[in-house]
Design an enzyme around this catalytic site. Structure first.
Site: not given
Length: 268
Positions: A30, A33
């Protein structure tokens, strides 16, 4: 430092009974993230124990992601006493994240300011000073602390109160306190013998003397009498001073409602 979860019950649910725990649900694939994670870790390291960070890799712990209804990542959830009290999804810039945390996890100084506000509401100015002085020392730019401290010290040190209250804008939570402190400081430092002639002169002089003696209610009585006899005296100064002294008495003062009613009757 390794923030990865080991035991969610121990690391988050139980630990959040002692201090807030921020949980970052993330994954290695991600991209947002990867942007948010280092910022959270930096802020956690700088928090000095006010809150802790726990990271949960949703690929390694899909059961936790499902249990806590993670629909997208990064998902950040703030736990207090074992419960989620706030959350957001997606990456925030550092400034927005700092503001989010400051609102939800106040600093020790901010907690002292909140406690001081409660003390002032009950008229306990000495107790408020004991909280506000260290709070302002820790966070010298706190306009809220400055405004509240101005009100807390105004009877003892009008000049300090005036300096503290300077520059407190209307958008600040302590603007009312700062304005009241300015008004009271001005009243305390008036030359009572040089007051302009008029029907309100004697009442105004008596109010100043009472206030210098620390008798707020006697001062209010004289000011309301001035409003009744000569409201225009000193540019409606008696009414303005009453409003300031209401702030000084505190919102929880048992006689505040009665004093407000007496002023309203004097105005009509």
């Amino acid at each position: 430092m390794d923030y990865e979860v080991r035991d969610f019950t121990r690391d988050v649910l139980q630990a959040s009974a002692q201090q807030p725990v921020l949980v970052d649900f993330w994954a290695g694939w991600c991209a947002p993230c990867k942007m948010l994670g280092p910022i959270l870790e930096q802020l956690a390291a700088a928090a000095q124990g006010r809150w802790t960070l726990v990271k949960v890799d949703v690929d390694a712990h899909p059961d936790l992601a499902q249990q806590h209804q993670v629909r997208g990542i990064p998902a950040v959830k703030l736990f207090v006493d074992g419960q989620v009290v706030d959350e957001f999804t997606g990456a925030l810039p550092q400034s927005a994240l700092e503001a989010w945390l400051a609102e939800r996890i106040p600093s020790p100084a901010a907690r002292q300011v909140a406690q001081a506000r409660a003390e002032l509401a009950h008229g306990r100015r000495a107790a408020a000073c004991e909280l506000l002085q260290p709070a302002l020392a820790a966070e010298p730019d706190s306009r809220e602390a400055r405004g509240l401290l101005a009100l807390a010290v105004v009877l003892d040190d009008p000049q300090q109160a005036r300096e503290l209250a300077t520059g407190i804008r209307e958008d600040c939570d302590s603007h009312a306190a700062a304005s009241a402190a300015q008004c009271i400081a001005d009243l305390l430092t008036l030359d009572a013998e040089a007051l302009p002639a008029g029907r309100g002169q004697a009442h105004h002089r008596a109010a100043i003397e009472a206030l210098r003696a620390g008798d707020i209610e006697a001062a209010l009585g004289h000011l309301i009498a001035c409003v009744m006899d000569d409201r225009a005296y000193r540019d409606d100064g008696a009414r303005k001073a009453c409003v300031a002294l209401f702030e000084l008495l505190g919102a929880e003062h048992p006689q505040l409602r009665d004093w407000r009613r007496r002023l309203q009757r004097a105005l009509h």
